[in-house]
Design a protein around this motif. Sequence first.
Motif, PDB file in Angstrom:
ATOM      1  N   SER A  60      24.151  21.813  30.530  1.00  0.00           N
ATOM      2  CA  SER A  60      25.115  21.790  29.431  1.00  0.00           C
ATOM      3  C   SER A  60      25.317  20.389  28.864  1.00  0.00           C
ATOM      4  O   SER A  60      25.731  20.236  27.713  1.00  0.00           O
ATOM      5  CB  SER A  60      26.450  22.392  29.876  1.00  0.00           C
ATOM      6  OG  SER A  60      26.978  21.658  30.948  1.00  0.00           O
ATOM      7  N   TYR A  63      23.377  19.814  25.668  1.00  0.00           N
ATOM      8  CA  TYR A  63      23.978  20.428  24.485  1.00  0.00           C
ATOM      9  C   TYR A  63      25.196  19.642  24.009  1.00  0.00           C
ATOM     10  O   TYR A  63      25.444  19.537  22.818  1.00  0.00           O
ATOM     11  CB  TYR A  63      24.339  21.888  24.756  1.00  0.00           C
ATOM     12  CG  TYR A  63      23.108  22.705  25.021  1.00  0.00           C
ATOM     13  CD1 TYR A  63      22.148  22.902  24.036  1.00  0.00           C
ATOM     14  CD2 TYR A  63      22.882  23.250  26.273  1.00  0.00           C
ATOM     15  CE1 TYR A  63      21.002  23.625  24.290  1.00  0.00           C
ATOM     16  CE2 TYR A  63      21.738  23.984  26.535  1.00  0.00           C
ATOM     17  CZ  TYR A  63      20.812  24.162  25.541  1.00  0.00           C
ATOM     18  OH  TYR A  63      19.680  24.885  25.796  1.00  0.00           O
ATOM     19  N   LYS A  67      25.313  18.030  20.361  1.00  0.00           N
ATOM     20  CA  LYS A  67      26.406  18.382  19.453  1.00  0.00           C
ATOM     21  C   LYS A  67      26.939  17.140  18.746  1.00  0.00           C
ATOM     22  O   LYS A  67      27.282  17.176  17.569  1.00  0.00           O
ATOM     23  CB  LYS A  67      27.520  19.072  20.235  1.00  0.00           C
ATOM     24  CG  LYS A  67      28.664  19.563  19.369  1.00  0.00           C
ATOM     25  CD  LYS A  67      29.628  20.401  20.185  1.00  0.00           C
ATOM     26  CE  LYS A  67      30.737  19.518  20.690  1.00  0.00           C
ATOM     27  NZ  LYS A  67      31.806  20.265  21.368  1.00  0.00           N
ATOM     28  N   LEU A  74      21.036  21.985  16.821  1.00  0.00           N
ATOM     29  CA  LEU A  74      21.590  23.112  17.562  1.00  0.00           C
ATOM     30  C   LEU A  74      21.695  24.385  16.721  1.00  0.00           C
ATOM     31  O   LEU A  74      21.872  25.467  17.274  1.00  0.00           O
ATOM     32  CB  LEU A  74      22.970  22.769  18.115  1.00  0.00           C
ATOM     33  CG  LEU A  74      22.981  21.730  19.230  1.00  0.00           C
ATOM     34  CD1 LEU A  74      24.411  21.386  19.610  1.00  0.00           C
ATOM     35  CD2 LEU A  74      22.225  22.222  20.439  1.00  0.00           C
ATOM     36  N   ARG A  77      19.378  27.345  17.712  1.00  0.00           N
ATOM     37  CA  ARG A  77      19.328  27.785  19.108  1.00  0.00           C
ATOM     38  C   ARG A  77      20.023  29.124  19.281  1.00  0.00           C
ATOM     39  O   ARG A  77      21.173  29.296  18.913  1.00  0.00           O
ATOM     40  CB  ARG A  77      19.985  26.766  20.024  1.00  0.00           C
ATOM     41  CG  ARG A  77      19.926  27.225  21.468  1.00  0.00           C
ATOM     42  CD  ARG A  77      20.447  26.182  22.414  1.00  0.00           C
ATOM     43  NE  ARG A  77      20.304  26.694  23.752  1.00  0.00           N
ATOM     44  CZ  ARG A  77      21.263  27.362  24.401  1.00  0.00           C
ATOM     45  NH1 ARG A  77      22.407  27.581  23.834  1.00  0.00           N
ATOM     46  NH2 ARG A  77      21.053  27.796  25.620  1.00  0.00           N
ATOM     47  N   LYS A  79      21.505  31.868  21.861  1.00  0.00           N
ATOM     48  CA  LYS A  79      22.005  31.971  23.230  1.00  0.00           C
ATOM     49  C   LYS A  79      21.449  33.229  23.876  1.00  0.00           C
ATOM     50  O   LYS A  79      21.158  34.205  23.210  1.00  0.00           O
ATOM     51  CB  LYS A  79      23.529  31.993  23.241  1.00  0.00           C
ATOM     52  CG  LYS A  79      24.113  30.679  22.774  1.00  0.00           C
ATOM     53  CD  LYS A  79      25.576  30.622  23.004  1.00  0.00           C
ATOM     54  CE  LYS A  79      26.070  29.261  22.558  1.00  0.00           C
ATOM     55  NZ  LYS A  79      27.436  29.044  22.916  1.00  0.00           N
ATOM     56  N   ALA A  97      16.662  27.275  28.826  1.00  0.00           N
ATOM     57  CA  ALA A  97      17.417  26.268  28.081  1.00  0.00           C
ATOM     58  C   ALA A  97      16.712  24.920  28.119  1.00  0.00           C
ATOM     59  O   ALA A  97      16.616  24.228  27.101  1.00  0.00           O
ATOM     60  CB  ALA A  97      18.832  26.150  28.652  1.00  0.00           C
ATOM     61  N   VAL A 101      15.353  22.576  25.124  1.00  0.00           N
ATOM     62  CA  VAL A 101      15.729  21.164  25.009  1.00  0.00           C
ATOM     63  C   VAL A 101      14.487  20.295  24.876  1.00  0.00           C
ATOM     64  O   VAL A 101      14.412  19.423  24.006  1.00  0.00           O
ATOM     65  CB  VAL A 101      16.588  20.727  26.223  1.00  0.00           C
ATOM     66  CG1 VAL A 101      16.700  19.218  26.315  1.00  0.00           C
ATOM     67  CG2 VAL A 101      17.970  21.367  26.154  1.00  0.00           C
TER      68      VAL A 101
END
Length: 115
Positions: A60, A63, A67, A74, A77, A79, A97, A101
């Motif tokens: 996380s 992300y 952000k 983003l 992306r 989820k 994930a 990335v």
Amino acid sequence: IKSKLQAQDVEQDMLKLVRKHCPEGGCPLVGYSVQCDREVLKAQMPAFYRHLSHQIVDVSSFYTMAKHWLPGKLEGREKSATYNHRALNDSLDAIEALKWVKQHLFQADVPPQES
């Protein structure tokens, strides 16, 4: 859900698997909110905990940084639609994930190598 397996047996099976791929101290703990997982492993599976590296990679965090630094990245992306907060699902989602990335956030001027 009550398991028929003993924690010590599971710990030994996990150690056997990880030792095939990572030398002692060479494998970081990776996933979502892994600090909590680390604390459980330290208390419940100390031999497995000692085999892992002290390093933690919290997915996380990528992300959170994106952000703030690359918000446009983003937008595309998606989820996971199947995430259910179970260990196997959490692991598979973290792998996907990190692939995202790598492909979208960590870009270099050289062509990517086959993995």
